[in-house]
Design a protein around this motif. Structure first.
Motif, short mmCIF file in Angstrom:
data_model
loop_
_atom_site.label_atom_id
_atom_site.label_comp_id
_atom_site.label_asym_id
_atom_site.label_seq_id
_atom_site.Cartn_x
_atom_site.Cartn_y
_atom_site.Cartn_z
N ARG A 92 1.27 3.92 -2.88
CA ARG A 92 0.95 5.29 -2.50
C ARG A 92 2.05 6.23 -2.98
O ARG A 92 1.79 7.24 -3.63
N GLU A 97 0.86 -1.20 0.00
CA GLU A 97 0.00 0.00 0.00
C GLU A 97 0.89 1.23 0.00
O GLU A 97 0.66 2.20 -0.71
N ARG A 98 1.91 1.17 0.84
CA ARG A 98 2.84 2.28 0.91
C ARG A 98 3.56 2.48 -0.41
O ARG A 98 3.64 3.59 -0.92
N ALA A 104 1.99 6.63 -6.71
CA ALA A 104 0.92 7.51 -7.17
C ALA A 104 1.25 8.97 -6.86
O ALA A 104 1.00 9.86 -7.66
#
Lengths: 192, 192
Positions: free
Chosen positions: B125, B121-122, B128
Motif C-alpha cells: 500500500r 498489504e501495508r 503504491a
DNA sequence: AACACTTCTTAATCTAGGTTAAGTGCTCTT
DNA sequence: AAGAGCACTTAACCTAGATTAAGAAGTGTT
C-alpha cells in the motif's frame, strides 16, 4: 447515491461491526459550491470521499496559472496524497465545484482503522494501485496524444462531467489553454 | 547493493521467519542488457525488484514512437501495474538497459504472501501510495513546466541515470524528441 | 435595473518544440 | 579493416498550441 460502505465492499468484505466502527471514525458534511477544503501550503490531514456533488484538486504555478489534477464526483476519493502521507505542506487546492456532501476521514482515524480493521490496508492498497494505473495512463496520453485526442478520451471516460464542469477546468485537465480549447471545440463541431 | 528485505524493512518489520518465507516465494535472476522481460500485448504475471543494473518500461504508439514510462535501477520496483492488476494484456514493454540482477515475484506468490504475511498489504500500500505521488508530480510538471525545467528536475532527481542511460531515453521520459533534446542540451551548456 | 464578475469566443500574432534530412562519430560484427 | 548500425548533432523549415487582446453573453448582487 453510492455509499462509502458500498465503495469499500467492491474490494473487501467488512462485517456489520466493522462497518459501524468504520462509520464511527468518519464525519459526513455538506459543503457549498466554491468552498475551499484545502489550500496550497497547508498540511492535508484528511482524505475525502464524495457522496454527492463535484470537487476538484488543482495547483497554481508561478505564472498564476491553475492546473487541474483531478475531478471527483459521486463515489470518488480525493485529497492531497503527497501532503497526507508526507505530513509536509502540499501545493494542492481542494475546491467544491458543485454543492457537495463529503465523507471525511482524518489521518489519525485512518491509522486507527488500519490497526483495528487490517482488511482496510488491502482496500486502500487496491485503491492506490488503481489510481496509480490511471495516472500512468494519463501521463502516457499527455506524452503521446494530441489535445484533440485527449479531449475525446476525456469525453468518453467522464461523459457526465462535460455538462457540469466549466470548460476552462476541462481545458486545464487535458492540458491546454481555455482559448485553444474553445477553438478546438469549434473545429470539432464543424467536422462532425 | 540494497536487498529487497532492506527495502521492505523501510516500511514494515518482518520476523526472521517471515523474511525467509518471503524470499522462498521470490526468484532472483541475472539478465543481459537488451533483454525484453515483458512485451506489449502480453499479460504481466510478475512484479520486479532491481538488485543491480537498469531497466526501463515504455510503450510504442501508432507512429512507432517510444515513450518511456519509467526507469528502475538498484532498489526500485518496476512492472506493468495495469496488466498485473487487471489480468488483461498490457501495452508496456519492460527492457533491460544495463546488465541486471532482478528479483521476480509472481502474482500467485504475491497473493499467497498477502495471506500469510498481512503486513505486506501495508508495505505494498505504501509503495503504491508513494508511486502515486511521484506520478502526480510528474503529471503536473508535464502540464506546467518547460522541457528545460523538466530536464533540470530530472537531473537533480536522478543524477546517476544521466551518465548511464542513452540520452534519447531521457528525452522520451521528459517528453521531447531526441533532436530537440540535443538542441536544448547545447543551449544549456552555452548558458552555464 | 444596473453593476460587477465570470465564462466563453474569436482572431491576430508568436514560439516551443516537432519534422525532415544530412552528416559525424561510435561500437560491434564478420 | 570494412561495413552495418546505433547514438548523437546540426540546421532549415513547419505546426500545435500559447499569448494577447477585445468583445459577447450569461449570472449573481445590490
Amino acid at each position: 447515491m453510492q455509499s462509502i460502505l458500498e465503495n469499500i465492499a467492491k474490494h473487501v468484505a467488512l462485517t456489520q461491526q466493522e462497518q459501524e466502527l468504520f462509520l464511527s471514525k468518519t464525519e459526513t458534511k455538506p459543503f457549498k459550491a466554491k468552498t475551499i477544503l484545502l489550500s496550497s501550503g497547508e498540511i492535508a490531514t484528511c482524505t475525502y470521499f464524495v457522496n454527492s456533488g463535484i470537487l476538484r484538486s488543482f495547483n497554481i504555478n508561478d505564472n498564476i496559472i491553475e492546473h487541474v489534477l483531478h475531478f471527483a464526483c459521486e463515489g470518488w476519493w480525493i485529497g492531497d496524497m503527497y501532503s497526507y502521507i508526507s505530513g509536509k505542506p502540499g501545493n494542492l487546492f481542494l475546491e467544491v465545484l458543485e454543492d457537495a456532501e463529503v465523507v471525511i476521514i482524518t489521518k489519525e482515524n485512518q491509522q486507527q482503522l488500519y490497526q483495528e480493521i487490517p482488511k482496510l490496508e488491502r482496500f486502500f492498497r487496491i485503491l492506490a494501485e488503481n489510481s496509480l494505473v490511471s495516472h500512468q495512463e494519463r501521463l502516457m496520453d499527455n506524452l503521446s496524444l494530441t489535445a484533440e485526442e485527449r479531449f475525446e478520451k476525456f469525453c468518453s471516460k467522464y461523459p457526465t462531467l462535460i455538462q457540469k464542469v466549466p470548460q476552462k477546468h476541462i481545458a486545464s485537465y487535458i492540458g491546454v489553454t481555455p482559448e485553444f480549447f474553445s477553438k478546438m471545440k469549434a473545429r470539432l463541431l464543424k467536422k462532425n
